[in-house]
Design an enzyme around this catalytic site. Structure first.
Site: not given
Length: 383
Positions: A14, A16, A42, A55, A165, A233, A241-242, A247-248, A268, A272, A274
């Protein structure tokens, strides 16, 4: 009250997820050479194009040429090695825009005691619905996508392409027990050989994927099964798709069954929160459930950037916890919640991250935050 809950998962191909895996591949490369590297990488992908940006502050020197090789090798490893897919590791354009970390952030993170790499709130969750202590809908959806990738890589279904998916709708009875499956959805990219033979694809997916992964006692005559519901498909992945890192985040966690603080994981490093505090929150919740202190447990931790101790700790057992226990005190007494404490407890300064972007961050045996090594200690609180 009876209810139906749905979760989805996606395959490694996929768009993402391609971005997530590339970001974590670069993170792992830095962690392998410098366990104390600060990385926030990223990735974005589209037709015949991949760019990494963000970074990095590290004593390790990884050249632009090495970064490009990591990216190309990762893309080919995922399965994009054919120019016909309009995105392949050998030929796509690759751009790196990585630069050093802001000194304003660095001054709060680096010190005698590591400060949190950002502010925010992080959640972890566990439930006794499955042996992995994951919610049943995401547990099944992820098993489907991981098996779909396996069927492609092993050529058991040779016409499959990397993108795909799965979605599973689980019906719970009035007591909250899994009763049956309301619906199963599988969408898988394929080559042109079966574009006009969807019946063969449906047969293969039903027999070699769904019947192998889904407990048959949960499929009733009313269970709706949709396989490539729009038809063929062929066009998929970054050409269809970009894709962007992060995003997941619902796929990466609990499929929407538990709350999410909003921060993404991939790319990350462990300073971090997150990422690392979500791993610790899962570790805590899983040990509480494994110890029998609750049937379900959701943990929230929150942090201020540059500050080591959490600004808050919340424990919600959804009404299933042992009565009269001070769960917040139990957590604070038994788990170290500073960034340094989390990193040490879970042994996070190693190149272990690409596998999480590929196969799932939670419920995967062998990941350090999935350990229930504290469960025996926590049982002492049951009187």
């Amino acid at each position: 009250m009876a209810r139906t809950f749905t979760s989805e998962s996606v395959t490694q191909g996929h768009p993402d997820k391609v971005a997530d895996i590339i970001s974590d591949a670069i993170l792992d490369a830095y962690m392998k050479r410098d366990p104390f590297a600060h990385v926030a990488c990223e990735t974005c992908v589209t037709t015949d194009y991949c760019m990494v940006f963000g970074e990095v502050t590290s004593e390790a020197i990884i050249t632009t040429e090495e970064i490009e090789k990591i990216i190309r090798d990762t893309i080919k490893e995922i399965g994009y090695d054919n120019p016909a897919l309009k995105f392949d590791g050998a030929n796509c354009e690759v751009i790196s825009k990585l630069h050093s970390q802001s000194p304003d952030i660095k001054q709060g993170v680096d010190g005698e005691e590591t400060g949190a790499g950002d502010q925010g709130m992080m959640f972890g969750f566990a439930t006794n619905e499955t042996d992995t202590l994951m919610p049943y809908p995401i547990y099944l959806a992820r098993k489907l996508t991981n098996k779909l990738t396996e069927l492609r890589e092993s050529c058991v279904i040779p016409y499959l392409r990397p993108d795909g998916k799965a979605q599973v709708s689980v019906h719970y009875d009035d007591e909250g027990n899994v009763e049956y499956l309301e619906a199963i959805v599988v969408s898988t990219q394929h080559d042109e050989s079966v574009s006009d033979n969807q019946e063969q694809l449906h047969k293969d997916i039903r027999e070699k994927l769904i019947n192998e992964v889904i407990p048959q006692n949960l499929i009733t005559e009313n269970t709706k099964i949709h396989i490539n519901p729009t038809g063929k498909f062929e066009i998929g992945g970054p050409h269809g798709d970009a894709g962007l890192t992060g995003r997941k985040i619902i796929v990466d966690t609990y499929g929407g069954y538990a709350r999410h603080g909003g921060g993404a994981f991939s790319g990350k490093d462990c300073t971090k929160v997150d990422r690392s505090a979500c791993y610790m929150a899962r570790h805590i919740a899983k040990n509480i459930v494994a110890a029998g202190l609750a049937e379900k447990c959701e943990i929230q931790l929150s942090y201020a950037i540059g500050v080591a101790d959490p600004t808050s700790v919340m424990v919600d057992t959804k009404g299933t916890g042992v009565a009269d226990l001070d769960f917040e005190k139990i957590v604070r007494d038994n788990f170290s919640l500073t960034p340094d404490g989390i990193i040490e407890t879970l042994d996070l300064r190693h190149p272990i991250y690409k596998q999480t972007a590929k196969c799932g961050h939670f419920g995967i045996e062998g990941l350090p935050w999935e350990s229930t090594d504290k469960a025996e200690d926590l049982k002492k609180y049951i009187k």
